[in-house]
Each structure stands twice: as C-alpha cells, then as structure tokens.
Scaffold this motif. Structure first.
Motif, mmCIF file in Angstrom:
data_model
loop_
_atom_site.group_PDB
_atom_site.id
_atom_site.type_symbol
_atom_site.label_atom_id
_atom_site.label_comp_id
_atom_site.label_asym_id
_atom_site.label_seq_id
_atom_site.Cartn_x
_atom_site.Cartn_y
_atom_site.Cartn_z
ATOM 1 N N LEU A 166 54.623 28.528 82.126
ATOM 2 C CA LEU A 166 53.879 29.305 83.114
ATOM 3 C C LEU A 166 53.598 28.444 84.337
ATOM 4 C CD1 LEU A 166 52.717 32.182 83.075
ATOM 5 C CD2 LEU A 166 50.536 31.186 82.427
ATOM 6 N N TRP A 175 54.862 32.957 87.441
ATOM 7 C CA TRP A 175 56.134 33.018 86.716
ATOM 8 C C TRP A 175 55.915 32.563 85.274
ATOM 9 C CZ3 TRP A 175 61.153 33.911 88.907
ATOM 10 C CH2 TRP A 175 61.164 34.106 90.296
ATOM 11 N N ASP A 176 56.580 33.230 84.360
ATOM 12 C CA ASP A 176 56.701 32.761 82.984
ATOM 13 C C ASP A 176 58.194 32.536 82.791
ATOM 14 O OD1 ASP A 176 56.568 32.097 80.348
ATOM 15 O OD2 ASP A 176 55.614 33.952 79.675
ATOM 16 N N GLU A 211 60.685 34.969 84.755
ATOM 17 C CA GLU A 211 60.138 36.288 85.074
ATOM 18 C C GLU A 211 58.823 36.174 85.833
ATOM 19 O OE1 GLU A 211 61.734 39.189 84.556
ATOM 20 O OE2 GLU A 211 63.359 37.923 83.807
ATOM 21 N N VAL A 214 55.268 37.546 86.435
ATOM 22 C CA VAL A 214 54.322 38.336 85.645
ATOM 23 C C VAL A 214 53.078 38.733 86.444
ATOM 24 C CG1 VAL A 214 55.134 37.357 83.474
ATOM 25 C CG2 VAL A 214 53.190 36.298 84.629
ATOM 26 N N ILE A 228 48.111 41.293 87.581
ATOM 27 C CA ILE A 228 49.145 41.054 86.583
ATOM 28 C C ILE A 228 49.908 42.367 86.412
ATOM 29 C CG2 ILE A 228 49.611 40.419 84.164
ATOM 30 C CD1 ILE A 228 48.470 38.100 85.886
ATOM 31 N N LYS A 262 51.686 45.444 84.821
ATOM 32 C CA LYS A 262 51.200 46.194 83.654
ATOM 33 C C LYS A 262 51.805 45.738 82.338
ATOM 34 C CE LYS A 262 49.384 50.364 85.565
ATOM 35 N NZ LYS A 262 49.123 51.746 85.410
ATOM 36 N N GLN A 263 53.099 45.514 82.305
ATOM 37 C CA GLN A 263 53.755 45.181 81.044
ATOM 38 C C GLN A 263 53.368 43.801 80.511
ATOM 39 O OE1 GLN A 263 55.236 45.556 84.022
ATOM 40 N NE2 GLN A 263 57.170 44.438 84.171
ATOM 41 N N TYR A 264 52.656 42.994 81.328
ATOM 42 C CA TYR A 264 52.263 41.650 80.904
ATOM 43 C C TYR A 264 50.753 41.512 80.682
ATOM 44 C CZ TYR A 264 57.003 40.530 82.323
ATOM 45 O OH TYR A 264 58.371 40.508 82.440
ATOM 46 N N ARG A 265 50.030 42.586 80.807
ATOM 47 C CA ARG A 265 48.575 42.524 80.639
ATOM 48 C C ARG A 265 48.190 42.337 79.166
ATOM 49 N NH1 ARG A 265 47.146 47.302 84.972
ATOM 50 N NH2 ARG A 265 47.939 46.147 86.757
ATOM 51 N N LYS A 317 47.784 39.614 77.589
ATOM 52 C CA LYS A 317 48.539 38.539 76.944
ATOM 53 C C LYS A 317 48.060 37.163 77.399
ATOM 54 C CE LYS A 317 52.533 41.470 76.346
ATOM 55 N NZ LYS A 317 53.937 41.734 76.586
ATOM 56 N N TYR A 355 47.813 36.080 80.541
ATOM 57 C CA TYR A 355 48.401 35.605 81.798
ATOM 58 C C TYR A 355 47.368 35.481 82.919
ATOM 59 C CZ TYR A 355 53.166 36.086 80.026
ATOM 60 O OH TYR A 355 54.336 35.934 79.319
#
Length: 167
Positions: A2, A71-72, A75, A77, A101, A103-106, A108, A110
């Motif tokens: 990250l 970035w992760d 990608e 994020v 963040i 939506k698909q990475y919330r 988690k 980040y």
C-alpha cells in the motif's frame, strides 16, 4: 504493498478510471471532476492537480493541495486530498485532508492505513501542530477512520464532526 502516489500523467488511465467511480458528492467527499471525459481529464484535470500541488494557478481562497491516489500494488483503491496548510475557512471547515475509498475496497482497512500515510505526507508541508479534519455525521465509518489515527472530536455542528490529531 500500500502506498500513496501523487497524481501524474504516467498513470492517467488508472487515475481516470478511479475518478469516474467517485460520485459527485458522497458523504462530504466532493468530486468536482465527476463526469469529465478522459481527454478533459488528461488535458485539464491532471494538470490542475499537478499545478495545485505546486501552488500554481490557485483560485482565490485555495491553498496548495496534493492529490494522492492510494494504490494497493497495481490497483488504485482511493484518493487523498492533502492541503499543505490551512487558511481560516479551512480551519473552520474541511481541514487538511479529504479522502475517499472506492466502493469495492471499503471495509478492508484502506481508509485507516491511507490516512496514516497521508498524515505522514502532510507533516512535510504543514504549518500547524495539529491535523484538522471533518466528516459528515452521516458517515460514522469516516469518523472511526480518523479516530483510529488518533483524532478526537473538538466540536460539531448539525451536519459535521470536526476533529484534530496532535502532531
């Protein structure tokens, strides 16, 4: 791994795809570039981001602000807007750091980790001895992210919590 990376022309494809996913206004995170074309993003938005980070062509009332994509590995994020210092309006308002963040990475971790990275970046610019932030009362997750990074609520109004982190 990250990491935060400044907005730049080399990564414009992924940056554009990320920016398209942020709504115009979600829980106080404003994407004023929502709906722009890829060409407009490359020709106008990215150069604006880069100039703002250098204090160039700032509108009245603005301070230098660096746009960092979170970035992760390969990608993106999230996005963190880091204002280098504050004017009076920012002290009473949104503060040093705004973030979102995708939506698909919330949910988690980040945002918490990204905010810690953004605070480290901010330390190289800031004039204040506290990080000022705010979040919508309708967004308890954002308040938790800030508190996970040492924030305490210093006041609130009808819509927002205003927090500080001692440096």
């Amino acid at each position: 791994m990250l990491f935060l990376k400044e907005a730049n022309l080399d990564d414009y494809e992924k940056e554009y795809e990320a920016m398209k996913q942020f709504p115009a206004d979600e829980n106080g995170f404003i994407n004023e570039y929502y709906g722009v074309s890829k060409q407009e993003f490359v020709d106008n938005v990215l150069p604006t981001f880069i100039n703002y980070s250098k204090g160039i062509d700032l509108p009245d009332g603005y301070v230098p602000c660096t746009y960092y994509f979170l970035w992760d590995d390969e990608e993106i994020v999230g996005l963190f807007k880091v204002r280098h210092w504050l004017n009076e309006a920012l002290k009473r308002g949104s503060g040093h750091i705004g973030y979102g963040i995708l939506k698909q990475y919330r949910k988690k971790g980040y945002a918490t980790k990204g905010l810690a990275l953004a605070i480290e970046k901010l330390k190289g610019y800031m004039k204040e001895d506290e990080v000022y932030m705010s979040c919508s009362k309708h967004n308890p997750a954002s308040l938790k992210v800030q508190q996970n990074n040492g924030a305490s609520i210093v006041y609130s109004d009808k819509e927002e919590y205003y927090t500080r982190i001692k440096i």
